[in-house]
Enzyme design. Structure first.
Site, short mmCIF file in Angstrom:
data_model
loop_
_atom_site.label_atom_id
_atom_site.label_comp_id
_atom_site.label_asym_id
_atom_site.label_seq_id
_atom_site.Cartn_x
_atom_site.Cartn_y
_atom_site.Cartn_z
N PRO A 272 -57.04 -13.94 -9.95
CG PRO A 272 -58.34 -11.87 -9.61
CD PRO A 272 -58.20 -13.30 -9.77
CG ASN A 273 -53.72 -9.03 -8.74
OD1 ASN A 273 -53.11 -8.37 -9.50
ND2 ASN A 273 -54.84 -8.69 -8.40
CE1 TYR B 252 -52.09 -13.30 -0.40
CE2 TYR B 252 -51.46 -11.04 -1.02
CZ TYR B 252 -52.38 -11.97 -0.76
OH TYR B 252 -53.57 -11.29 -0.78
NE ARG C 52 -50.97 -10.34 -4.53
CZ ARG C 52 -52.48 -10.89 -4.55
NH1 ARG C 52 -52.61 -12.07 -4.84
NH2 ARG C 52 -53.35 -10.29 -3.83
CD GLU D 144 -63.10 -20.10 -1.54
OE1 GLU D 144 -64.27 -19.98 -2.17
OE2 GLU D 144 -62.90 -19.45 -0.71
NE ARG E 282 -54.85 -10.56 4.04
CZ ARG E 282 -54.62 -10.46 2.74
NH1 ARG E 282 -54.73 -11.68 2.21
NH2 ARG E 282 -54.19 -9.25 2.04
CG HIS F 24 -58.55 -18.06 0.18
ND1 HIS F 24 -58.54 -17.09 -1.02
CD2 HIS F 24 -59.70 -18.67 0.45
CE1 HIS F 24 -59.78 -17.36 -1.07
NE2 HIS F 24 -60.47 -18.26 -0.37
CB ALA G 3 -59.47 -10.08 -5.91
CG ASN H 242 -56.14 -18.62 -4.23
OD1 ASN H 242 -57.21 -17.72 -4.02
ND2 ASN H 242 -55.00 -18.23 -3.61
C1 DQA Z 1 -56.01 -14.67 -1.53
C2 DQA Z 1 -56.94 -13.98 -0.42
C3 DQA Z 1 -57.59 -12.97 -1.22
O1 DQA Z 1 -58.48 -12.26 -0.31
C4 DQA Z 1 -56.69 -12.03 -2.04
O2 DQA Z 1 -57.50 -10.95 -2.69
C5 DQA Z 1 -55.87 -12.72 -2.81
C6 DQA Z 1 -55.33 -13.88 -2.59
C7 DQA Z 1 -55.11 -15.68 -0.88
O3 DQA Z 1 -54.53 -16.75 -1.57
O4 DQA Z 1 -54.75 -15.50 0.45
O5 DQA Z 1 -55.68 -12.25 -4.14
O6 DQA Z 1 -56.94 -15.56 -2.46
#
Ligand code: DQA
Length: 144
Positions: free
Chosen positions: A9-10, A22, A17, A97, A106, A99, A76, A73
């Site tokens: 998501p996102n 990011y 964002r 995985e 964080r 990120h 959230a 990835n």
């Molecule tokens: C994320 C880190 C997560 O905590 C966050 O909710 C994201 C992006 C990252 O790629 O840094 O949406 O996965």
């Protein structure tokens, strides 16, 4: 070698964002960077992104017998999803995985990852390069 790259998501909001976290590059830029690197290392990569947990679970299930490995990835859902963890365990494909940000520096809740329990490795804080590194790591795992 066929790799499925799953973004949660996102991640479709990259570039808009929280650019201070990011960056200013978009999801399309991310997919282009992944495809360019895939070509360089001779991997066949399909990229998918969803804001829905169930859809991510379905893609992981459908990867069985089709892909050799998964780069994920979960965004959230990393910090909440036992369903994604169980899907990765169910297919038992090598998974890594990724990120974009450094989740370890964080908020405390970002240090918890359920899917990581079914992943060979977690790469965090390396931006888009993390996905490329993950593909190379998967190639080493799969070739062995
Ligand atoms: C994320 C880190 C997560 O905590 C966050 O909710 C994201 C992006 C990252 O790629 O840094 O949406 O996965």
């Amino acid at each position: 070698m066929k790799i499925l790259v799953v973004n949660g998501p996102n991640i479709n909001m990259l570039g808009v964002r929280e650019p201070e976290i990011y960056g200013r590059e978009t999801y399309a830029d991310l997919v282009a960077a992944i495809q360019q690197h895939a070509q360089k290392i001779g991997a066949e990569v399909v990229c998918v992104q969803s804001n829905h947990e169930g859809e991510i679970v379905a893609w992981i299930q459908q990867a069985l017998g089709v892909y050799d490995g998964i780069v994920i990835n979960p965004a959230a859902y990393t910090h909440t999803s036992v369903a994604i963890l169980d899907a990765l365990k169910a297919v038992n494909l090598p998974a890594i995985e990724v990120h974009i940000s450094d989740v370890n520096t964080r908020e405390a809740f970002r240090r918890i990852s359920y899917p990581a329990m079914a992943c060979r490795k977690v790469i965090a804080g390396k931006g888009f390069w993390g996905y490329c590194e993950a593909m190379e790591d998967l190639q080493l795992i799969i070739d062995h």
